[in-house]
Enzyme design. Structure first.
Site, PDB file in Angstrom:
ATOM      1  N   SER A   1       0.806  -1.218   0.000  1.00 24.81           N
ATOM      2  CA  SER A   1       0.000   0.000   0.000  1.00 24.81           C
ATOM      3  C   SER A   1       0.843   1.275   0.000  1.00 24.81           C
ATOM      4  O   SER A   1       1.542   1.547  -0.955  1.00 24.81           O
ATOM      5  CB  SER A   1      -0.946  -0.062   1.206  1.00 24.81           C
ATOM      6  OG  SER A   1      -1.806   1.022   1.232  1.00 24.81           O
TER       7      SER A   1
ATOM      8  N   ASP B   1      -2.559   6.492  -3.143  1.00 24.97           N
ATOM      9  CA  ASP B   1      -1.406   5.841  -2.518  1.00 24.97           C
ATOM     10  C   ASP B   1      -0.879   4.780  -3.498  1.00 24.97           C
ATOM     11  O   ASP B   1      -1.377   4.664  -4.618  1.00 24.97           O
ATOM     12  CB  ASP B   1      -1.763   5.283  -1.131  1.00 24.97           C
ATOM     13  CG  ASP B   1      -2.691   4.074  -1.203  1.00 24.97           C
ATOM     14  OD1 ASP B   1      -3.407   3.946  -2.210  1.00 24.97           O
ATOM     15  OD2 ASP B   1      -2.690   3.272  -0.254  1.00 24.97           O
TER      16      ASP B   1
ATOM     17  N   ASP C   1      -1.147   1.673  -4.023  1.00 25.22           N
ATOM     18  CA  ASP C   1      -1.973   0.609  -4.609  1.00 25.22           C
ATOM     19  C   ASP C   1      -3.371   1.086  -4.988  1.00 25.22           C
ATOM     20  O   ASP C   1      -4.235   0.286  -5.342  1.00 25.22           O
ATOM     21  CB  ASP C   1      -2.039  -0.620  -3.692  1.00 25.22           C
ATOM     22  CG  ASP C   1      -2.740  -0.343  -2.376  1.00 25.22           C
ATOM     23  OD1 ASP C   1      -2.668   0.807  -1.898  1.00 25.22           O
ATOM     24  OD2 ASP C   1      -3.361  -1.267  -1.824  1.00 25.22           O
TER      25      ASP C   1
ATOM     26  N   ASP D   1      -6.039   2.358  -3.438  1.00 26.09           N
ATOM     27  CA  ASP D   1      -7.312   2.269  -2.699  1.00 26.09           C
ATOM     28  C   ASP D   1      -7.659   3.573  -1.983  1.00 26.09           C
ATOM     29  O   ASP D   1      -8.816   3.849  -1.725  1.00 26.09           O
ATOM     30  CB  ASP D   1      -7.348   1.070  -1.727  1.00 26.09           C
ATOM     31  CG  ASP D   1      -6.243   1.081  -0.701  1.00 26.09           C
ATOM     32  OD1 ASP D   1      -5.308   1.892  -0.840  1.00 26.09           O
ATOM     33  OD2 ASP D   1      -6.317   0.277   0.242  1.00 26.09           O
TER      34      ASP D   1
HETATM   35 MG    MG Z   1      -3.463   1.463  -0.004  1.00 23.62          MG
END
Ligand code: MG
Length: 441
Positions: free
Chosen positions: A95, A234, A236, A238
């Site tokens: 992440s 961020d 990744d 999400d």
């Molecule tokens: Mg994330």
């Protein structure tokens, strides 16, 4: 207590989360999901391919069928669980953490992230796994259409007449957001200016956490190009933060409060969030006739409570918003698209003016396992001794009339976090400092 699973999956640097450990864990994960079909996705980190191969090898060796989505954002992978009717999904991503970190996150067939408690059940299976016979080894296939399918599904949620012609600056952090965001916003008819759009697991453009300090270029670009808004994800994809048309940074708490405003204006239901979220979210929800349910910090707890309470919306203070009619993933792309849709009514700064103003201070104390416990206990003892109103859903949160403070051990890093919120910055600062002292015992 789980040995490896934390707040959301198993996280570590490469010498901790090794391919060998990933193999062992994945054998247990595959057994937990009774040898079904499991999706695999990874972010752009350099250790991703090595870990991915170990995970795939493990799953196939115990008879699971594997569908490899390859390089993929987290919300895309989570969306694909239901889309492909898989039994689970493993995402290899750390992440927002620095590039030397990686993690294995597990999502079940309903799209619910696996908590530390369920992780403990998975860990109990480790070391007692039997390989299947040679003719029962699971199939491994690739699915390269995930981003396209995810984008198409988001387009189905948004009114393109409202988004066409908006000028948007997007900062993809050199992460997997680059696989979704540029195409998505172009398909929404926006004029798109992309920053850090080249995928690179070293995150050369900026660190993967979209903090105000890390998105200076985005802010400058929104101002210099006269854009309607900016967004940054961020590593990744999400979580998302916004920048308004004046170049003002919109923190995750406010992204969530705005999402509540947009969602509850046209539908009803409870809102689920964590004990570390700004009271602004609760104020907005209450005004629109909804109740807020609080959980411990971490996507698994949010997801579980959202399913239990059939909530209308869920989210956390760092800018992750879950739109359950779409998926149970925090989806930074759908959230960003909803924001652009809202711009058809008024500019982002005007939307922000509708959110009650609070000031936040976020401090952290370096601490490892036992020290973390002691710090939190010191604060709890102080609260009890002084008869303060406190909740212990996650760490200790103490509520005053117009302010609150939370002291909690971070589940993924060696910190204890102290968050304070108040109606003035002076009170927020003094509250945070006061509890930093109290935490020392
Ligand atoms: Mg994330």
């Amino acid at each position: 207590m789980a040995k490896y699973f934390g707040t959301n999956g198993v996280r570590g640097k490469f010498d901790e989360l090794t391919p060998a450990l990933s193999y062992e864990l994945s054998c247990a994960i595959g057994t937990y999901f009774k040898g079904g079909t499991i999706l695999i996705a990874r972010d752009a980190r350099l250790t991703g391919p090595a870990i991915t191969h170990a995970v795939i090898s493990a799953l196939s060796s115990i008879g699971c069928h594997v569908i490899d989505l390859g390089l993929c954002s987290s919300p895309t992978a989570e969306f694909m669980v239901k889309h492909l009717k898989a039994d689970a999904c493993i995402i290899i991503t750390a992440s927002h953490n620095p590039p030397e970190w990686n993690a294995i996150k597990v999502i079940d067939g309903k799209g619910v992230a696996v908590s530390a408690k369920r992780g403990e059940e998975i860990e109990s299976l480790m070391g007692q796994i039997k390989l299947v016979s040679w003719d029962k080894v699971g199939k491994i296939s690739n699915h390269e259409m995930a981003a396209k399918e995810h984008i198409n599904a988001i387009l189905g949620q948004i009114d393109r007449k409202k988004t066409a012609g908006k000028k948007i600056v997007i900062d993809c952090a050199n992460g997997t957001a680059a696989l979704v965001a540029p195409k998505l916003f172009a398909s929404l008819g926006c004029e798109v200016i992309t920053i850090n759009g080249q995928i690179d697991g070293r995150f050369p453009g900026r660190p993967s956490e979209p903090s105000e300090q890390n998105v200076k270029t985005l802010i400058e670009t929104v101002i210099s190009t006269n854009a309607d808004a900016g967004m940054a994800w961020d590593g990744d994809g999400d979580r998302v933060i916004f920048v308004d048309e004046n170049g003002k940074y919109v923190i995750g708490d406010l992204v969530f409060a705005l999402s509540i405003l947009w969602k509850l204006s046209s539908s009803k239901g409870d809102v689920v969030t964590t004990v570390a979220t700004s009271k602004a979210a609760e104020d907005v929800a209450k005004k629109l006739g909804s109740k807020v349910r609080y959980t411990a910090i971490g996507a698994p707890y949010l997801c579980e409570e959202m399913v239990r309470s059939r909530a209308a919306l869920g989210g956390e203070e760092v800018g992750g918003v879950i739109w359950p009619e779409f998926s149970l993933a925090k989806d930074g792309f759908l959230t960003g698209a909803k924001m652009v849709e809202a711009l058809s009514t008024k500019p982002l700064s005007k939307w922000l003016a509708q959110i009650p103003k609070y000031y936040n201070v976020k401090l952290k104390i370096d601490a490892i396992a036992d020290e973390k416990k002691k710090i939190v206990t010191n604060v709890l003892n102080y609260a009890k001794k002084n008869g303060l109103k406190c909740t212990t859903i996650d760490g200790v949160r103490i509520d005053f009339d117009d302010s609150w403070v939370i002291v909690r051990a971070c589940g993924t890093e060696n910190y204890v976090r102290v968050f304070a919120e108040a109606k003035s910055s002076e009170i927020a600062v003094s509250l945070a400092k006061e509890y930093l002292e109290i935490s020392k015992g």
